[in-house]
Design a protein around this motif. Structure first.
Motif, PDB file in Angstrom:
ATOM      1  N   LEU A   1     102.568  37.622 -24.351  1.00 31.31           N
ATOM      2  CA  LEU A   1     103.925  37.499 -23.815  1.00 31.31           C
ATOM      3  C   LEU A   1     104.006  37.948 -22.358  1.00 31.31           C
ATOM      4  N   THR A   2     102.974  38.616 -21.865  1.00 30.92           N
ATOM      5  CA  THR A   2     102.945  39.013 -20.470  1.00 30.92           C
ATOM      6  C   THR A   2     102.164  38.011 -19.618  1.00 30.92           C
ATOM      7  N   ASN A   3     101.016  37.565 -20.117  1.00 28.45           N
ATOM      8  CA  ASN A   3     100.121  36.728 -19.321  1.00 28.45           C
ATOM      9  C   ASN A   3      99.896  35.337 -19.895  1.00 28.45           C
ATOM     10  N   GLY A   4     100.643  34.954 -20.903  1.00 28.91           N
ATOM     11  CA  GLY A   4     100.410  33.674 -21.568  1.00 28.91           C
ATOM     12  C   GLY A   4     100.919  32.487 -20.786  1.00 28.91           C
ATOM     13  N   ASP A   5     100.607  31.309 -21.312  1.00 30.30           N
ATOM     14  CA  ASP A   5     101.049  30.044 -20.725  1.00 30.30           C
ATOM     15  C   ASP A   5     101.957  29.333 -21.717  1.00 30.30           C
ATOM     16  N   VAL A   6     103.157  28.988 -21.275  1.00 31.39           N
ATOM     17  CA  VAL A   6     104.110  28.279 -22.113  1.00 31.39           C
ATOM     18  C   VAL A   6     103.833  26.784 -22.003  1.00 31.39           C
ATOM     19  N   ASP A   7     103.711  26.111 -23.142  1.00 27.48           N
ATOM     20  CA  ASP A   7     103.525  24.661 -23.175  1.00 27.48           C
ATOM     21  C   ASP A   7     104.906  24.025 -23.230  1.00 27.48           C
ATOM     22  N   PHE A   8     105.401  23.580 -22.076  1.00 25.85           N
ATOM     23  CA  PHE A   8     106.755  23.051 -22.006  1.00 25.85           C
ATOM     24  C   PHE A   8     106.878  21.654 -22.606  1.00 25.85           C
ATOM     25  N   ASP A   9     105.742  20.962 -22.816  1.00 26.52           N
ATOM     26  CA  ASP A   9     105.804  19.659 -23.478  1.00 26.52           C
ATOM     27  C   ASP A   9     106.192  19.802 -24.946  1.00 26.52           C
TER      28      ASP A   9
ATOM     29  N   ASP B   1     115.646  25.828 -36.172  1.00 29.29           N
ATOM     30  CA  ASP B   1     116.652  26.169 -37.169  1.00 29.29           C
ATOM     31  C   ASP B   1     117.361  27.470 -36.797  1.00 29.29           C
ATOM     32  N   GLY B   2     118.645  27.537 -37.033  1.00 28.63           N
ATOM     33  CA  GLY B   2     119.411  28.750 -36.776  1.00 28.63           C
ATOM     34  C   GLY B   2     119.983  28.843 -35.375  1.00 28.63           C
ATOM     35  N   GLY B   3     119.852  27.834 -34.562  1.00 31.48           N
ATOM     36  CA  GLY B   3     120.453  27.854 -33.237  1.00 31.48           C
ATOM     37  C   GLY B   3     119.547  28.331 -32.118  1.00 31.48           C
ATOM     38  N   GLY B   4     118.277  28.560 -32.388  1.00 34.56           N
ATOM     39  CA  GLY B   4     117.359  29.000 -31.344  1.00 34.56           C
ATOM     40  C   GLY B   4     116.531  27.850 -30.814  1.00 34.56           C
ATOM     41  N   LYS B   5     115.679  28.164 -29.872  1.00 36.53           N
ATOM     42  CA  LYS B   5     114.767  27.176 -29.299  1.00 36.53           C
ATOM     43  C   LYS B   5     113.340  27.644 -29.509  1.00 36.53           C
ATOM     44  N   LEU B   6     112.484  26.729 -29.886  1.00 38.39           N
ATOM     45  CA  LEU B   6     111.083  27.026 -30.177  1.00 38.39           C
ATOM     46  C   LEU B   6     110.261  26.940 -28.900  1.00 38.39           C
ATOM     47  N   TYR B   7     109.415  27.948 -28.677  1.00 38.90           N
ATOM     48  CA  TYR B   7     108.497  27.969 -27.548  1.00 38.90           C
ATOM     49  C   TYR B   7     107.079  28.162 -28.069  1.00 38.90           C
ATOM     50  N   ILE B   8     106.145  27.381 -27.534  1.00 38.20           N
ATOM     51  CA  ILE B   8     104.733  27.463 -27.865  1.00 38.20           C
ATOM     52  C   ILE B   8     104.041  28.149 -26.688  1.00 38.20           C
ATOM     53  N   ILE B   9     103.364  29.276 -26.979  1.00 32.31           N
ATOM     54  CA  ILE B   9     102.740  30.074 -25.924  1.00 32.31           C
ATOM     55  C   ILE B   9     101.263  30.251 -26.258  1.00 32.31           C
ATOM     56  N   TYR B  10     100.399  29.961 -25.281  1.00 38.66           N
ATOM     57  CA  TYR B  10      98.960  30.103 -25.445  1.00 38.66           C
ATOM     58  C   TYR B  10      98.499  31.391 -24.770  1.00 38.66           C
ATOM     59  N   GLY B  11      97.574  32.087 -25.422  1.00 37.67           N
ATOM     60  CA  GLY B  11      97.020  33.315 -24.870  1.00 37.67           C
ATOM     61  C   GLY B  11      95.673  33.614 -25.486  1.00 37.67           C
TER      62      GLY B  11
ATOM     63  N   TYR C   1     110.558  33.218 -10.360  1.00 34.72           N
ATOM     64  CA  TYR C   1     111.078  31.935  -9.935  1.00 34.72           C
ATOM     65  C   TYR C   1     110.495  30.772 -10.724  1.00 34.72           C
ATOM     66  N   PHE C   2     109.303  30.943 -11.258  1.00 29.02           N
ATOM     67  CA  PHE C   2     108.661  29.849 -11.975  1.00 29.02           C
ATOM     68  C   PHE C   2     109.099  29.852 -13.438  1.00 29.02           C
ATOM     69  N   PRO C   3     109.191  28.681 -14.055  1.00 28.01           N
ATOM     70  CA  PRO C   3     109.693  28.606 -15.433  1.00 28.01           C
ATOM     71  C   PRO C   3     108.867  29.400 -16.427  1.00 28.01           C
TER      72      PRO C   3
ATOM     73  N   GLY D   1      91.162  32.394 -28.476  1.00 28.82           N
ATOM     74  CA  GLY D   1      92.422  31.775 -28.087  1.00 28.82           C
ATOM     75  C   GLY D   1      93.427  31.790 -29.234  1.00 28.82           C
ATOM     76  N   ILE D   2      94.673  32.155 -28.924  1.00 27.27           N
ATOM     77  CA  ILE D   2      95.729  32.159 -29.938  1.00 27.27           C
ATOM     78  C   ILE D   2      96.921  31.357 -29.425  1.00 27.27           C
ATOM     79  N   THR D   3      97.694  30.879 -30.372  1.00 28.82           N
ATOM     80  CA  THR D   3      98.918  30.161 -30.075  1.00 28.82           C
ATOM     81  C   THR D   3     100.067  30.844 -30.805  1.00 28.82           C
ATOM     82  N   LEU D   4     101.103  31.203 -30.063  1.00 22.47           N
ATOM     83  CA  LEU D   4     102.284  31.835 -30.649  1.00 22.47           C
ATOM     84  C   LEU D   4     103.405  30.820 -30.734  1.00 22.47           C
ATOM     85  N   GLU D   5     104.110  30.836 -31.849  1.00 23.62           N
ATOM     86  CA  GLU D   5     105.329  30.049 -32.002  1.00 23.62           C
ATOM     87  C   GLU D   5     106.483  31.040 -32.037  1.00 23.62           C
ATOM     88  N   VAL D   6     107.271  31.060 -30.972  1.00 25.58           N
ATOM     89  CA  VAL D   6     108.367  32.018 -30.839  1.00 25.58           C
ATOM     90  C   VAL D   6     109.675  31.248 -30.785  1.00 25.58           C
ATOM     91  N   VAL D   7     110.632  31.681 -31.612  1.00 26.62           N
ATOM     92  CA  VAL D   7     111.964  31.091 -31.593  1.00 26.62           C
ATOM     93  C   VAL D   7     112.851  32.032 -30.778  1.00 26.62           C
TER      94      VAL D   7
END
Length: 130
Positions: free
Chosen positions: A73-81, A88-98, A34-36, A105-111
Motif C-alpha cells: 500500500l506504500t510502494n505498490g502499483d495500481v492497475d487502473f485498467d 458490491d456495497g457502494g465501494g470501488k475495487l482497486y487491484i494493486i501489485y506489490g 499529484y499522480f493517480p 509478487g502479490i496482488t491485492l484486491e481492495v474495495v
C-alpha cells in the motif's frame, strides 16, 4: 540607494520569508500526491483498513504478512485498467501489485468505501512484478 544596500534588503526579506514558509509548512502534514497511483494509495492508507474473511485466511498462511500488505500500500502499483470498478456495497475495487519481503509478487484486491477500505483478497503471482 547603492547596490549593496538593495542586496542587503533583499537578503533580509528572503530570510524572513523563508522562516515564515518553514513555520507554516512544518506544522502541517503536507504531501504532494499529484499522480493517480500515489493519490489512490494515500487514500487507502489513511482510511480505517479492514480484512475480509478470504484475506484473513490468506494472512494465516506463511507466504504473506501484514507488513507485506503495508509495503504494497506504500510502494505498490495500481492497475487502473482493472481498477475503479464499482463493487458490491457502494465501494470501488482497486487491484494493486506489490512484492513480499521474500520477493514474491502479490496482488491485492481492495474495495475502497467512502469511510473505510477493505482488503478482499490476496493472490500470489506466478512471476515477480507480474
Amino acid at each position: 540607494m547603492k547596490f549593496y544596500q538593495r542586496f542587503a534588503y533583499y537578503l533580509v526579506g528572503l530570510v524572513i520569508g523563508c522562516f515564515f514558509v518553514a513555520a507554516v509548512f512544518s506544522g502541517k502534514d503536507t504531501r504532494c500526491n499529484y499522480f493517480p497511483n500515489a493519490r489512490v494509495l494515500n487514500d487507502l492508507r489513511n482510511k480505517p483498513f479492514q480484512y475480509d474473511i478470504e484475506a484473513s485466511r490468506r494472512l494465516s498462511e506463511d507466504w504473506v504478512d501484514t507488513i507485506d500488505i503495508k509495503n504494497t500500500l506504500t510502494n505498490g502499483d495500481v492497475d487502473f485498467d482493472k481498477s475503479n470498478v464499482p463493487a458490491d456495497g457502494g465501494g470501488k475495487l482497486y487491484i494493486i501489485y506489490g512484492n513480499t519481503k521474500k520477493g514474491k509478487g502479490i496482488t491485492l484486491e481492495v474495495v475502497n468505501f467512502p469511510e473505510k477500505a477493505v482488503l478482499r483478497n490476496i493472490k500470489l503471482n506466478k512471476k515477480p512484478n507480474d
